[in-house]
Design a protein around this motif. Structure first.
Motif, PDB file in Angstrom:
ATOM      1  N   MET A  99       0.838  -1.194   0.000  1.00  0.00           N
ATOM      2  CA  MET A  99       0.000   0.000   0.000  1.00  0.00           C
ATOM      3  C   MET A  99       0.880   1.253   0.000  1.00  0.00           C
ATOM      4  O   MET A  99       1.657   1.462   0.918  1.00  0.00           O
ATOM      5  CB  MET A  99      -0.891  -0.003   1.254  1.00  0.00           C
ATOM      6  CG  MET A  99      -1.882   1.106   1.271  1.00  0.00           C
ATOM      7  SD  MET A  99      -3.154   0.914   2.544  1.00  0.00           S
ATOM      8  CE  MET A  99      -2.224   1.213   4.027  1.00  0.00           C
ATOM      9  N   VAL A 100       0.787   2.038  -1.053  1.00  0.00           N
ATOM     10  CA  VAL A 100       1.553   3.286  -1.131  1.00  0.00           C
ATOM     11  C   VAL A 100       0.556   4.446  -1.127  1.00  0.00           C
ATOM     12  O   VAL A 100      -0.209   4.632  -2.076  1.00  0.00           O
ATOM     13  CB  VAL A 100       2.426   3.335  -2.412  1.00  0.00           C
ATOM     14  CG1 VAL A 100       3.272   4.603  -2.431  1.00  0.00           C
ATOM     15  CG2 VAL A 100       3.323   2.108  -2.499  1.00  0.00           C
ATOM     16  N   LYS A 150      -3.913   4.855  -7.713  1.00  0.00           N
ATOM     17  CA  LYS A 150      -3.785   3.879  -6.629  1.00  0.00           C
ATOM     18  C   LYS A 150      -2.348   3.348  -6.563  1.00  0.00           C
ATOM     19  O   LYS A 150      -1.794   2.942  -7.589  1.00  0.00           O
ATOM     20  CB  LYS A 150      -4.758   2.717  -6.872  1.00  0.00           C
ATOM     21  CG  LYS A 150      -4.815   1.739  -5.717  1.00  0.00           C
ATOM     22  CD  LYS A 150      -5.868   0.669  -5.992  1.00  0.00           C
ATOM     23  CE  LYS A 150      -5.747  -0.586  -5.175  1.00  0.00           C
ATOM     24  NZ  LYS A 150      -5.136  -0.541  -3.883  1.00  0.00           N
ATOM     25  N   ASP A 151      -1.763   3.412  -5.357  1.00  0.00           N
ATOM     26  CA  ASP A 151      -0.394   2.940  -5.111  1.00  0.00           C
ATOM     27  C   ASP A 151       0.667   3.683  -5.915  1.00  0.00           C
ATOM     28  O   ASP A 151       1.743   3.143  -6.182  1.00  0.00           O
ATOM     29  CB  ASP A 151      -0.291   1.424  -5.388  1.00  0.00           C
ATOM     30  CG  ASP A 151      -0.998   0.626  -4.309  1.00  0.00           C
ATOM     31  OD1 ASP A 151      -1.049   1.101  -3.154  1.00  0.00           O
ATOM     32  OD2 ASP A 151      -1.509  -0.462  -4.616  1.00  0.00           O
ATOM     33  N   LYS A 152       0.344   4.895  -6.346  1.00  0.00           N
ATOM     34  CA  LYS A 152       1.342   5.700  -7.050  1.00  0.00           C
ATOM     35  C   LYS A 152       1.327   7.118  -6.484  1.00  0.00           C
ATOM     36  O   LYS A 152       0.302   7.782  -6.477  1.00  0.00           O
ATOM     37  CB  LYS A 152       1.041   5.722  -8.555  1.00  0.00           C
ATOM     38  CG  LYS A 152       2.264   5.976  -9.402  1.00  0.00           C
ATOM     39  CD  LYS A 152       1.928   5.767 -10.865  1.00  0.00           C
ATOM     40  CE  LYS A 152       2.882   4.804 -11.529  1.00  0.00           C
ATOM     41  NZ  LYS A 152       2.604   4.614 -12.939  1.00  0.00           N
ATOM     42  N   THR A 195       1.476   6.280   4.230  1.00  0.00           N
ATOM     43  CA  THR A 195       2.649   5.391   4.335  1.00  0.00           C
ATOM     44  C   THR A 195       3.920   6.130   3.912  1.00  0.00           C
ATOM     45  O   THR A 195       4.986   5.914   4.479  1.00  0.00           O
ATOM     46  CB  THR A 195       2.475   4.106   3.480  1.00  0.00           C
ATOM     47  OG1 THR A 195       2.267   4.451   2.123  1.00  0.00           O
ATOM     48  CG2 THR A 195       1.310   3.254   3.972  1.00  0.00           C
ATOM     49  N   CYS A 196       3.795   7.027   2.926  1.00  0.00           N
ATOM     50  CA  CYS A 196       4.976   7.781   2.490  1.00  0.00           C
ATOM     51  C   CYS A 196       5.431   8.758   3.572  1.00  0.00           C
ATOM     52  O   CYS A 196       6.629   8.959   3.781  1.00  0.00           O
ATOM     53  CB  CYS A 196       4.696   8.533   1.190  1.00  0.00           C
ATOM     54  SG  CYS A 196       4.601   7.431  -0.230  1.00  0.00           S
TER      55      CYS A 196
END
Lengths: 192, 99
Positions: free
Chosen positions: A1-2, A40-42, A6-7
């Protein structure tokens, strides 16, 4: 999951001051970094900058720092906490009388269902594991610390079981700064 | 309301220093969290675990606070006599703060 969340966690992980994160190549400034979810996830990020590198390298030096002796023993059923605390008191008193050096003495009470497991998580505390750990100068003395817990089998409160003991050598790490000029870096490429 | 309902934490270690970031899920909660979680409050929350100073770095645009807690890990991973030498479980205790 990005994700942004999370970042952000990763950005701040073990960096202390985000505006002055010292790396070998530059002093990075992450304080203005922002994240944008593009799909999503980017994630796209912007705002990272930096200043000139410092004149030193952080160097981690390992050194021998004595030994840790550790012993554990469990008590179950009614009154288990009182018996574990009595056991702890016995060991603490005995360790006060020894002639070898002791530091960092740690006494923990641990446990849920390791002794008698009837398939349910108990509502009340029904077991407790005493863990005693301390630092000393030699392997032999660390062994003596661990032995003080094992001996509770026959010289301690009723119903002690599952005693274990362990001795670990301590290799501590000190961080120091060394001038970069003291190093000559050469890179050797090998074709394999 | 508990902190875990409005924020997430990640904790790491460098030597005897513990570093925990607190990030709100929704930036509308950032002010409330920054007002409560002062360095003094966090030091008091962890009691005897954190013997040294606590510093806080704010990143309002990310809704994040980065706490650096000195003398917090019983000597650090390579020297401590505790079970959780990295202090990885401490973050979950911070999530218990009530608002």
């Amino acid at each position: 999951m990005v994700t942004r969340a999370t970042c952000t966690e990763q950005l701040l992980y073990e960096i202390h001051d985000p505006a002055n994160y010292i790396t070998p190549d530059c002093t990075a400034d992450f304080s203005k970094v922002d994240f944008k979810e593009i799909e999503k996830d980017k994630i796209a990020f912007s705002g990272a900058s930096g200043k000139t590198a410092t004149t030193t390298y952080k160097t981690s030096v390992g050194y021998l720092n004595g030994f840790i002796g550790e012993g554990q023993i469990s008590y179950g059923g009614s009154n288990c906490i009182a018996r574990a605390l009595l056991a702890q008191e016995i060991v603490e008193k005995r360790l006060k009388k020894v002639t070898y050096p002791i530091s960092g003495l740690r006494c923990d009470l641990i446990g849920i269902n390791s002794l008698f497991d009837d398939g349910k998580i108990p509502n009340e505390i029904n077991e407790v594991r005493l863990r005693i750990s301390a630092k000393t100068d030699t392997k032999e003395h660390a062994q003596l610390i661990a032995n003080e817990v094992e001996t509770l089998y026959t010289n301690g409160p009723y119903g002690g079981g599952g005693a274990t003991k362990k001795v670990d050598e301590i290799i501590s790490i000190a961080s120091i700064l060394i001038p970069k000029d003291d190093f000559t870096i050469t890179i050797l490429y090998k074709n394999t | 309301m508990k902190l875990w309902e409005i924020a997430h934490v990640r904790i790491g270690d460098k030597g005897n220093i513990s570093n925990v970031s607190v990030t709100v899920y929704d930036t509308k909660d950032f002010e409330k969290v920054s007002e409560k979680l002062t360095p003094e409050f966090v030091k008091q929350w962890f009691g005897n675990q954190v013997l040294g100073e606590v510093k806080r770095y704010d990143l309002p645009h990310l809704g994040a606070l980065n706490f650096v807690m000195y003398d917090a890990l019983g000597g650090g991973v390579t020297s401590s006599t505790t079970l959780d030498k990295h202090g990885k479980t401490l973050g979950a205790y911070l999530l218990d703060v009530t608002f």
